[in-house]
Design an enzyme around this catalytic site. Structure first.
Site, mmCIF file in Angstrom:
data_model
loop_
_atom_site.group_PDB
_atom_site.id
_atom_site.type_symbol
_atom_site.label_atom_id
_atom_site.label_comp_id
_atom_site.label_asym_id
_atom_site.label_seq_id
_atom_site.Cartn_x
_atom_site.Cartn_y
_atom_site.Cartn_z
ATOM 1 C CE LYS A 9 40.303 1.938 27.361
ATOM 2 N NZ LYS A 9 41.110 2.900 26.537
ATOM 3 C CE1 TYR A 49 46.622 3.934 27.338
ATOM 4 C CE2 TYR A 49 45.794 3.821 29.585
ATOM 5 C CZ TYR A 49 45.656 3.545 28.234
ATOM 6 O OH TYR A 49 44.533 2.874 27.781
ATOM 7 C CG PHE A 57 44.193 12.428 26.311
ATOM 8 C CD1 PHE A 57 44.708 11.165 26.595
ATOM 9 C CD2 PHE A 57 44.557 13.012 25.104
ATOM 10 C CE1 PHE A 57 45.561 10.515 25.714
ATOM 11 C CE2 PHE A 57 45.407 12.362 24.211
ATOM 12 C CZ PHE A 57 45.904 11.117 24.522
ATOM 13 N NE ARG A 85 45.179 -0.264 17.310
ATOM 14 C CZ ARG A 85 45.303 0.813 18.095
ATOM 15 N NH1 ARG A 85 45.442 0.665 19.421
ATOM 16 N NH2 ARG A 85 45.289 2.014 17.595
ATOM 17 C CB THR A 91 41.223 5.992 19.177
ATOM 18 O OG1 THR A 91 42.340 5.192 18.782
ATOM 19 C CG2 THR A 91 41.435 6.501 20.592
ATOM 20 N NE ARG A 102 38.479 1.510 21.492
ATOM 21 C CZ ARG A 102 39.769 1.721 21.320
ATOM 22 N NH1 ARG A 102 40.247 1.979 20.110
ATOM 23 N NH2 ARG A 102 40.606 1.669 22.343
ATOM 24 C CG ASN A 112 38.455 4.168 24.010
ATOM 25 O OD1 ASN A 112 38.837 3.686 25.081
ATOM 26 N ND2 ASN A 112 39.275 4.716 23.135
ATOM 27 C CG HIS A 115 45.396 -0.928 25.598
ATOM 28 N ND1 HIS A 115 45.975 0.192 25.060
ATOM 29 C CD2 HIS A 115 46.334 -1.922 25.507
ATOM 30 C CE1 HIS A 115 47.208 -0.093 24.687
ATOM 31 N NE2 HIS A 115 47.456 -1.372 24.950
ATOM 32 C CD GLU A 126 50.824 -2.120 24.943
ATOM 33 O OE1 GLU A 126 50.807 -0.925 24.629
ATOM 34 O OE2 GLU A 126 49.987 -2.943 24.499
HETATM 35 P P1 DAT Z 1 44.030 3.513 21.378
HETATM 36 O O1 DAT Z 1 43.450 3.150 22.718
HETATM 37 O O2 DAT Z 1 43.027 3.320 20.259
HETATM 38 O O3 DAT Z 1 45.349 2.837 21.089
HETATM 39 P P2 DAT Z 1 45.595 5.929 21.870
HETATM 40 O O4 DAT Z 1 46.739 5.030 22.162
HETATM 41 O O5 DAT Z 1 45.794 7.028 20.880
HETATM 42 O O6 DAT Z 1 44.312 5.096 21.388
HETATM 43 O O7 DAT Z 1 45.093 6.612 23.223
HETATM 44 C C1 DAT Z 1 45.015 5.847 24.409
HETATM 45 C C2 DAT Z 1 43.741 6.151 25.104
HETATM 46 O O8 DAT Z 1 43.761 7.518 25.532
HETATM 47 C C3 DAT Z 1 42.479 6.029 24.241
HETATM 48 O O9 DAT Z 1 41.980 4.728 24.184
HETATM 49 C C4 DAT Z 1 41.557 6.967 24.946
HETATM 50 C C5 DAT Z 1 42.464 8.056 25.464
HETATM 51 N N1 DAT Z 1 42.487 9.198 24.537
HETATM 52 C C6 DAT Z 1 43.163 9.280 23.359
HETATM 53 N N2 DAT Z 1 42.961 10.469 22.781
HETATM 54 C C7 DAT Z 1 42.129 11.154 23.595
HETATM 55 C C8 DAT Z 1 41.518 12.439 23.560
HETATM 56 N N3 DAT Z 1 41.732 13.275 22.540
HETATM 57 N N4 DAT Z 1 40.717 12.788 24.598
HETATM 58 C C9 DAT Z 1 40.496 11.960 25.630
HETATM 59 N N5 DAT Z 1 41.020 10.733 25.724
HETATM 60 C C10 DAT Z 1 41.824 10.334 24.727
HETATM 61 MG MG MG Z 2 47.182 3.052 21.955
#
Ligand code: DAT
Ligand code: MG
Length: 151
Positions: A9, A49, A57, A85, A91, A102, A112, A115, A126
């Site tokens: 990212k 997304y 968020f 993963r 995350t 991470r 973080n 992706h 994707e």
């Molecule tokens: P991942 O990237 O581990 O698959 P996710 O799909 O739950 O996690 O969320 C996508 C992205 O959104 C994540 O990498 C960072 C952001 N994100 C998730 N939860 C968040 C939160 N509570 N506050 C801010 N950003 C968040």
């Molecule tokens: Mg995700």
């Protein structure tokens, strides 16, 4: 063979961590199938997304992912989705295991670094969203039999 979609990212690009992240996936034995360094349009970000639309968020996430270039990749290997993963870590970086990307390089959930697809089905979707079929390279790696075989 299982495939997964990976993004370095914008924070990973800005911090010069593309090489580090690729090295970890390569070192683990995963095989690179496609890669492109690119700017992300708002439309692509919103499609990627879509599952998070409506969450608190979401707007910040779209701003972040479109704020600088990303490195988009497809990696292949047995259990590629779970393996990648695991290498990325949880995350929320304060929950990520030591030795994960991470854990080792990130502090906040909003920055973080990476992706990675969370299931085989989402990986397929994707990859289709980010790459055209012609961008996926079919190749035999000389080390495949020393890494992929289960006997
Ligand atoms: P991942 O990237 O581990 O698959 P996710 O799909 O739950 O996690 O969320 C996508 C992205 O959104 C994540 O990498 C960072 C952001 N994100 C998730 N939860 C968040 C939160 N509570 N506050 C801010 N950003 C968040
Ligand atoms: Mg995700």
């Amino acid at each position: 063979m299982e495939r997964t979609f990976v993004l370095v990212k914008p924070d990973g690009v800005q911090r010069g961590l593309i090489g580090e992240i690729i090295a970890r996936l390569e070192g683990r034995g995963l095989k690179l199938v496609a890669a492109k360094f690119m700017a992300v349009s708002k439309e692509l970000a919103e499609r990627h997304y879509a599952i998070h639309k409506g969450k608190s968020f979401y707007d910040g996430l779209i701003r972040y992912i479109t704020s600088a270039p990303v490195m988009a990749m497809v990696w292949e290997g047995p259990n590629a989705v779970a393996l990648v993963r695991q290498t990325m870590g949880a995350t929320r970086p304060h929950e990520a295991a030591p030795g994960t990307i991470r854990h080792d390089f990130a502090l906040t959930v909003g920055r973080n670094l990476t992706h990675a697809s969370d299931s085989v089905e989402n990986g397929i979707k994707e990859i289709e969203l980010w790459f055209s079929p012609g961008e996926l390279v079919a190749w035999v790696r000389a080390s495949d039999e020393w890494i992929f075989e289960d006997n």
